[in-house]
Write a protein that holds these residues in place. Sequence first.
Motif, mmCIF file in Angstrom:
data_model
loop_
_atom_site.group_PDB
_atom_site.id
_atom_site.type_symbol
_atom_site.label_atom_id
_atom_site.label_comp_id
_atom_site.label_asym_id
_atom_site.label_seq_id
_atom_site.Cartn_x
_atom_site.Cartn_y
_atom_site.Cartn_z
ATOM 1 N N ALA A 97 7.170 24.039 0.267
ATOM 2 C CA ALA A 97 7.796 23.395 -0.877
ATOM 3 C C ALA A 97 8.343 22.040 -0.459
ATOM 4 O O ALA A 97 9.127 21.945 0.489
ATOM 5 N N PRO A 98 7.944 20.947 -1.129
ATOM 6 C CA PRO A 98 8.418 19.620 -0.729
ATOM 7 C C PRO A 98 9.905 19.415 -0.950
ATOM 8 O O PRO A 98 10.548 18.631 -0.239
ATOM 9 N N LEU A 149 0.815 -1.197 0.000
ATOM 10 C CA LEU A 149 0.000 0.000 0.000
ATOM 11 C C LEU A 149 0.857 1.259 0.000
ATOM 12 O O LEU A 149 1.973 1.270 0.494
ATOM 13 N N HIS A 150 0.273 2.337 -0.542
ATOM 14 C CA HIS A 150 0.904 3.651 -0.526
ATOM 15 C C HIS A 150 0.092 4.572 0.377
ATOM 16 O O HIS A 150 -1.114 4.418 0.529
ATOM 17 N N THR A 151 0.768 5.531 0.979
ATOM 18 C CA THR A 151 0.065 6.573 1.727
ATOM 19 C C THR A 151 0.500 7.929 1.182
ATOM 20 O O THR A 151 1.661 8.128 0.815
ATOM 21 N N VAL A 152 -0.461 8.851 1.114
ATOM 22 C CA VAL A 152 -0.116 10.200 0.672
ATOM 23 C C VAL A 152 0.721 10.897 1.739
ATOM 24 O O VAL A 152 1.452 11.854 1.447
ATOM 25 N N CYS A 153 0.627 10.413 2.987
ATOM 26 C CA CYS A 153 1.424 10.977 4.082
ATOM 27 C C CYS A 153 2.910 10.949 3.724
ATOM 28 O O CYS A 153 3.630 11.924 3.915
ATOM 29 N N GLU A 154 3.353 9.801 3.191
ATOM 30 C CA GLU A 154 4.757 9.659 2.812
ATOM 31 C C GLU A 154 5.042 10.314 1.467
ATOM 32 O O GLU A 154 6.009 11.072 1.322
ATOM 33 N N SER A 155 4.202 10.031 0.482
ATOM 34 C CA SER A 155 4.461 10.506 -0.879
ATOM 35 C C SER A 155 4.450 12.028 -0.980
ATOM 36 O O SER A 155 5.184 12.617 -1.764
ATOM 37 N N ALA A 156 3.607 12.673 -0.174
ATOM 38 C CA ALA A 156 3.494 14.129 -0.220
ATOM 39 C C ALA A 156 4.357 14.826 0.825
ATOM 40 O O ALA A 156 4.285 16.038 0.986
ATOM 41 N N HIS A 157 5.194 14.054 1.550
ATOM 42 C CA HIS A 157 6.071 14.620 2.582
ATOM 43 C C HIS A 157 5.275 15.474 3.573
ATOM 44 O O HIS A 157 5.669 16.595 3.912
ATOM 45 N N CYS A 158 4.146 14.948 4.016
ATOM 46 C CA CYS A 158 3.264 15.733 4.881
ATOM 47 C C CYS A 158 3.928 16.046 6.212
ATOM 48 O O CYS A 158 4.477 15.141 6.868
ATOM 49 N N PRO A 159 3.893 17.299 6.676
ATOM 50 C CA PRO A 159 4.520 17.666 7.941
ATOM 51 C C PRO A 159 3.793 17.101 9.158
ATOM 52 O O PRO A 159 4.332 17.125 10.266
ATOM 53 N N ASN A 160 2.581 16.587 8.956
ATOM 54 C CA ASN A 160 1.795 16.060 10.072
ATOM 55 C C ASN A 160 1.868 14.542 10.185
ATOM 56 O O ASN A 160 1.142 13.953 10.991
ATOM 57 N N MET A 161 2.739 13.905 9.414
ATOM 58 C CA MET A 161 2.778 12.448 9.389
ATOM 59 C C MET A 161 3.005 11.859 10.782
ATOM 60 O O MET A 161 2.316 10.928 11.193
ATOM 61 N N GLY A 162 3.957 12.411 11.524
ATOM 62 C CA GLY A 162 4.234 11.889 12.860
ATOM 63 C C GLY A 162 3.041 12.037 13.784
ATOM 64 O O GLY A 162 2.715 11.123 14.555
ATOM 65 N N THR A 163 2.367 13.174 13.699
ATOM 66 C CA THR A 163 1.200 13.428 14.546
ATOM 67 C C THR A 163 0.084 12.446 14.241
ATOM 68 O O THR A 163 -0.510 11.849 15.147
ATOM 69 N N CYS A 164 -0.223 12.264 12.967
ATOM 70 C CA CYS A 164 -1.325 11.382 12.579
ATOM 71 C C CYS A 164 -0.988 9.920 12.821
ATOM 72 O O CYS A 164 -1.809 9.161 13.344
ATOM 73 N N TRP A 165 0.212 9.515 12.441
ATOM 74 C CA TRP A 165 0.573 8.105 12.601
ATOM 75 C C TRP A 165 0.666 7.707 14.067
ATOM 76 O O TRP A 165 0.455 6.559 14.413
ATOM 77 N N LYS A 166 0.973 8.657 14.931
ATOM 78 C CA LYS A 166 0.981 8.378 16.368
ATOM 79 C C LYS A 166 -0.393 7.926 16.830
ATOM 80 O O LYS A 166 -0.530 7.121 17.757
ATOM 81 N N GLU A 167 -1.437 8.450 16.165
ATOM 82 C CA GLU A 167 -2.819 8.087 16.503
ATOM 83 C C GLU A 167 -3.317 6.916 15.662
ATOM 84 O O GLU A 167 -4.490 6.546 15.735
#
Length: 303
Positions: free
Chosen positions: A242-243, A40-58
Amino acid sequence: MATQEKFDSGLMKLPAWFKQEIPDMDKIRSMKELFRGSRLHTVCESAHCPNMGTCWKEGVATFMILGGTCTRACRFCSVPAGRPDLIDMEEPHHVALAVKQLGLRYVVVTSVARDDIEDEGANQFAQTIAAIRRLTPDVKIEVLIPDFSAKLASLKTLSDAAPEVISHNIETVRRLAPYVRPQALHERSLQVLRRFRELNPNAFIKSSLMVGIGETDEEIIEVMDELRGAGCQILTIGQYLAPTQHKRHLPVERFLKPEEFEHYRQKGLSMGFVHVESGPLVRSSYIAEQGYQAAVEALEARI
């Protein structure tokens, strides 16, 4: 226009209000193992989202279907563009299994653009929604879709799958749209939102706007008004980052202050949006479940 302030490493120096807690690396590793094991792919990783750690923690993530390569090359996005992957017909089932394993109550499903196939991926969205509902029927589902080139058959396929929230991002103001999204059309995005409002009056219609690319205050208000006119009910507004420093990606022209985001939140509510999430770190699927619940409560209060 403001210039970017940079560290010696070449990375952009962010204002103090972007500070976040250090993410739980064990949780991030376990989430990555789950996604990779399921192909599977996640946009969290592909888009370099700054909130990835916050969301994945939950234990929350936004699933990206239809492969990891996009047929478009928008100038704000870090998702790889080029020859797309073959469609994995087992992907809907894998997403559904991951949703069940994570114990999600609310799931966001997005995709790369797939201009290379006739329905541009609408059926894969519908199959994914159906697979999730078979395994976890009580889960609320939000889809964040490309424009499907405004093809009515594709829009109807997605609408008939009856997700709770249908989201399509306008991304920027009308003047900058050809520069920011050269393979998309500003008016077409509004048409897509308007058509979904007609096809599925029971779903929330949602869009997202990023700021700090060079737009004016008047242009931001104008596009918010256009979105309301198209039937959009939920709006998210966030700071563009900017990513990479690659020439493909737009530079940040300005960092808006938190009080400016609050101004747009209040303005949006006065326009009639049922919910507006506006802040420097806000992204289209950030705390999406809370946004959905807030929209439900706000709509019930109006009845």
